[in-house]
Scaffold this motif. Structure first.
Motif, PDB file in Angstrom:
ATOM      1  N   ALA A 119       0.812  -1.224   0.000  1.00  0.00           N
ATOM      2  CA  ALA A 119       0.000   0.000   0.000  1.00  0.00           C
ATOM      3  C   ALA A 119       0.839   1.263   0.000  1.00  0.00           C
ATOM      4  N   TYR A 120       2.127   1.163   0.393  1.00  0.00           N
ATOM      5  CA  TYR A 120       3.000   2.349   0.305  1.00  0.00           C
ATOM      6  C   TYR A 120       4.155   2.115  -0.670  1.00  0.00           C
TER       7      TYR A 120
ATOM      8  N   GLY B 178      -5.474   7.200  -6.355  1.00  0.00           N
ATOM      9  CA  GLY B 178      -6.066   6.027  -5.715  1.00  0.00           C
ATOM     10  C   GLY B 178      -5.264   5.501  -4.540  1.00  0.00           C
ATOM     11  N   GLN B 179      -4.096   6.091  -4.271  1.00  0.00           N
ATOM     12  CA  GLN B 179      -3.250   5.593  -3.173  1.00  0.00           C
ATOM     13  C   GLN B 179      -3.957   5.685  -1.818  1.00  0.00           C
ATOM     14  N   THR B 180      -4.757   6.719  -1.619  1.00  0.00           N
ATOM     15  CA  THR B 180      -5.429   6.879  -0.327  1.00  0.00           C
ATOM     16  C   THR B 180      -6.402   5.726  -0.063  1.00  0.00           C
ATOM     17  N   TYR B 181      -7.042   5.217  -1.123  1.00  0.00           N
ATOM     18  CA  TYR B 181      -7.972   4.101  -0.970  1.00  0.00           C
ATOM     19  C   TYR B 181      -7.209   2.810  -0.690  1.00  0.00           C
ATOM     20  N   ILE B 182      -6.089   2.631  -1.389  1.00  0.00           N
ATOM     21  CA  ILE B 182      -5.264   1.435  -1.183  1.00  0.00           C
ATOM     22  C   ILE B 182      -4.737   1.407   0.248  1.00  0.00           C
ATOM     23  N   TYR B 183      -4.225   2.558   0.707  1.00  0.00           N
ATOM     24  CA  TYR B 183      -3.603   2.626   2.030  1.00  0.00           C
ATOM     25  C   TYR B 183      -4.636   2.504   3.145  1.00  0.00           C
ATOM     26  N   ALA B 184      -5.857   2.961   2.899  1.00  0.00           N
ATOM     27  CA  ALA B 184      -6.891   2.951   3.938  1.00  0.00           C
ATOM     28  C   ALA B 184      -7.169   1.545   4.452  1.00  0.00           C
ATOM     29  N   GLU B 185      -7.149   0.553   3.556  1.00  0.00           N
ATOM     30  CA  GLU B 185      -7.580  -0.796   3.944  1.00  0.00           C
ATOM     31  C   GLU B 185      -6.657  -1.432   4.984  1.00  0.00           C
ATOM     32  N   PRO B 186      -5.367  -1.659   4.688  1.00  0.00           N
ATOM     33  CA  PRO B 186      -4.536  -2.356   5.684  1.00  0.00           C
ATOM     34  C   PRO B 186      -4.141  -1.482   6.871  1.00  0.00           C
ATOM     35  N   SER B 187      -4.150  -0.155   6.700  1.00  0.00           N
ATOM     36  CA  SER B 187      -3.777   0.732   7.808  1.00  0.00           C
ATOM     37  C   SER B 187      -4.931   0.955   8.767  1.00  0.00           C
ATOM     38  N   GLY B 188      -6.171   0.783   8.277  1.00  0.00           N
ATOM     39  CA  GLY B 188      -7.346   1.052   9.083  1.00  0.00           C
ATOM     40  C   GLY B 188      -7.744   2.515   9.118  1.00  0.00           C
ATOM     41  N   ASP B 189      -7.062   3.375   8.333  1.00  0.00           N
ATOM     42  CA  ASP B 189      -7.361   4.816   8.348  1.00  0.00           C
ATOM     43  C   ASP B 189      -8.354   5.149   7.242  1.00  0.00           C
ATOM     44  N   HIS B 190      -9.638   5.103   7.597  1.00  0.00           N
ATOM     45  CA  HIS B 190     -10.713   5.388   6.645  1.00  0.00           C
ATOM     46  C   HIS B 190     -11.307   6.773   6.874  1.00  0.00           C
ATOM     47  N   ASN B 191     -10.551   7.664   7.510  1.00  0.00           N
ATOM     48  CA  ASN B 191     -11.040   9.033   7.717  1.00  0.00           C
ATOM     49  C   ASN B 191     -11.563   9.572   6.384  1.00  0.00           C
ATOM     50  N   PRO B 192     -12.767  10.167   6.377  1.00  0.00           N
ATOM     51  CA  PRO B 192     -13.354  10.633   5.112  1.00  0.00           C
ATOM     52  C   PRO B 192     -12.491  11.632   4.347  1.00  0.00           C
ATOM     53  N   ILE B 193     -11.592  12.348   5.023  1.00  0.00           N
ATOM     54  CA  ILE B 193     -10.747  13.296   4.286  1.00  0.00           C
ATOM     55  C   ILE B 193      -9.794  12.577   3.339  1.00  0.00           C
ATOM     56  N   HIS B 194      -9.668  11.251   3.494  1.00  0.00           N
ATOM     57  CA  HIS B 194      -8.784  10.471   2.616  1.00  0.00           C
ATOM     58  C   HIS B 194      -9.540   9.714   1.529  1.00  0.00           C
TER      59      HIS B 194
ATOM     60  N   ALA C  47       5.460   6.462   5.951  1.00  0.00           N
ATOM     61  CA  ALA C  47       5.931   5.166   5.463  1.00  0.00           C
ATOM     62  C   ALA C  47       6.878   5.344   4.271  1.00  0.00           C
ATOM     63  N   PHE C  48       6.570   6.310   3.396  1.00  0.00           N
ATOM     64  CA  PHE C  48       7.506   6.624   2.315  1.00  0.00           C
ATOM     65  C   PHE C  48       8.866   7.019   2.890  1.00  0.00           C
TER      66      PHE C  48
ATOM     67  N   PRO D 160      15.984 -16.609   5.455  1.00  0.00           N
ATOM     68  CA  PRO D 160      16.222 -17.200   6.782  1.00  0.00           C
ATOM     69  C   PRO D 160      15.391 -16.474   7.848  1.00  0.00           C
ATOM     70  N   GLY D 161      14.613 -17.233   8.587  1.00  0.00           N
ATOM     71  CA  GLY D 161      13.764 -16.630   9.605  1.00  0.00           C
ATOM     72  C   GLY D 161      12.429 -16.146   9.095  1.00  0.00           C
ATOM     73  N   GLY D 162      12.216 -16.236   7.772  1.00  0.00           N
ATOM     74  CA  GLY D 162      10.946 -15.803   7.202  1.00  0.00           C
ATOM     75  C   GLY D 162      10.817 -14.297   7.133  1.00  0.00           C
ATOM     76  N   ILE D 163       9.612 -13.833   6.905  1.00  0.00           N
ATOM     77  CA  ILE D 163       9.375 -12.396   6.733  1.00  0.00           C
ATOM     78  C   ILE D 163       9.055 -11.734   8.073  1.00  0.00           C
ATOM     79  N   ILE D 164       9.176 -10.414   8.088  1.00  0.00           N
ATOM     80  CA  ILE D 164       8.724  -9.616   9.214  1.00  0.00           C
ATOM     81  C   ILE D 164       7.599  -8.700   8.741  1.00  0.00           C
ATOM     82  N   ALA D 165       6.809  -8.243   9.678  1.00  0.00           N
ATOM     83  CA  ALA D 165       5.834  -7.208   9.341  1.00  0.00           C
ATOM     84  C   ALA D 165       6.592  -5.911   9.091  1.00  0.00           C
ATOM     85  N   PRO D 166       6.193  -5.108   8.109  1.00  0.00           N
ATOM     86  CA  PRO D 166       6.855  -3.815   7.921  1.00  0.00           C
ATOM     87  C   PRO D 166       6.835  -3.024   9.232  1.00  0.00           C
ATOM     88  N   PRO D 167       7.955  -2.453   9.655  1.00  0.00           N
ATOM     89  CA  PRO D 167       7.934  -1.676  10.895  1.00  0.00           C
ATOM     90  C   PRO D 167       6.827  -0.626  10.937  1.00  0.00           C
TER      91      PRO D 167
END
Length: 283
Positions: free
Chosen positions: A30-31, A170-186, A209-210, A44-51
């Motif tokens: 999303a970013y 469309g980036q604001t719509y993509i980012y809204a889903e996994p981040s949970g930020d659905h504020n209407p201004i976005h 995140a960028f 090795p060790g698999g993946i991590i969640a993005p910080p």
């Protein structure tokens, strides 16, 4: 209407959050991320969640705070003011984390009031994985009295990196889903204009995140995200879909175990979208 200063010191606790591999990968995409540390389970060790996925798994108290009627925030006029993260230990898919938050301050300014709180996030073993400081700005709760002038930082003479990031339409719509930020201004152009914005604006934490991606890509060996230990940003002005942001980094201070770098982020007009931003990178 002023915010209620009696809430300073009030504490909040989130429900446990299970880290989903699907959602953490979705967040990275999303970013515009391309670092295999978040995607390639053959590592090795698999993946991590993005910080920066901390914006989701560490935000439980934040949702409780900003909607707490006792505080008196007018959500139609609330924007993110600043953000600080300190990553203590990596978080991986299937971890379960819990966050606790405490309101620390209310700062009244000319055109609004800043509400600040701190959170601590622990994993299923009781280990602290994240410390964070959050500030949100209520544009309806200002004093009307002029603020002291913010001089900001002097422009550096030498940069250690410069790179750009295109904000997708469309980036604001993509980012809204996994981040949970659905504020209407976005996600709602009409609503954004109704509250005085030029239209839909990018989530501030997506801009952050960028900046984190830039720090990992340019300031760490082998693009190792675990080397970036801290990141702070103050959001200076809205970022619009379709803009291209320019990021520049410069050395601020060398310490025994880490180096502190300043980060500048500019829009197409050469104006700051982040202010006083910095990160620390382990040496």
């Amino acid at each position: 209407m002023p915010l209620n200063e009696k809430v300073i010191g009030k504490k909040y606790k989130s429900d446990p959050v299970k880290i989903s591999q699907h959602e953490s990968i979705y967040y990275a995409l999303a970013y515009n991320e391309d670092n295999d540390a978040y995607f390639d389970n053959r590592r090795p060790g698999g993946i991590i969640a993005p910080p920066m996925y901390a914006v989701f798994y560490g935000a439980g108290p934040t949702a409780q705070i900003i909607f707490d009627a006792e505080i008196g925030m007018n959500m139609m006029f609330v924007v993110h003011y600043s953000q600080y993260f300190e990553w203590i230990k990596p978080v991986k898919p299937n971890d379960e984390v819990t966050s606790e938050g405490t309101i620390t301050h209310i700062t009244v300014k000319e055109k609004g009031s800043i509400l600040g709180w701190e959170t601590v996030t622990k994993n299923q073993h009781g280990d602290v994985v994240l410390k964070a400081k959050w500030e949100f700005f209520d544009r309806s709760a200002g004093s009307g009295k002029p603020d002291a002038k913010d001089e900001g930082e002097a422009a550096p003479s030498k940069f250690v990196f410069e790179d750009t990031m295109k904000v997708k339409n469309g980036q604001t719509y993509i980012y809204a889903e996994p981040s949970g930020d659905h504020n209407p201004i976005h996600v709602d152009d009409e609503f954004a204009k109704k509250v005085g914005l030029p239209g839909i604006i990018l989530q501030g934490l997506c801009t952050m995140a960028f900046a984190h991606k830039m720090a990992v890509d340019h300031l760490t060996p082998d693009r190792d995200p675990l080397k970036v230990k801290e990141l702070y940003v103050r959001f200076a002005r809205p970022v619009l879909p379709g803009q291209t942001l320019t990021f520049k980094g410069y050395t601020q201070e060398r310490l025994a175990d880490r180096t502190k770098y300043g980060i500048i982020a500019l829009n197409n007009d050469g104006k700051d979208v982040l202010r006083n931003a910095w990160c620390s990178v382990a040496v």
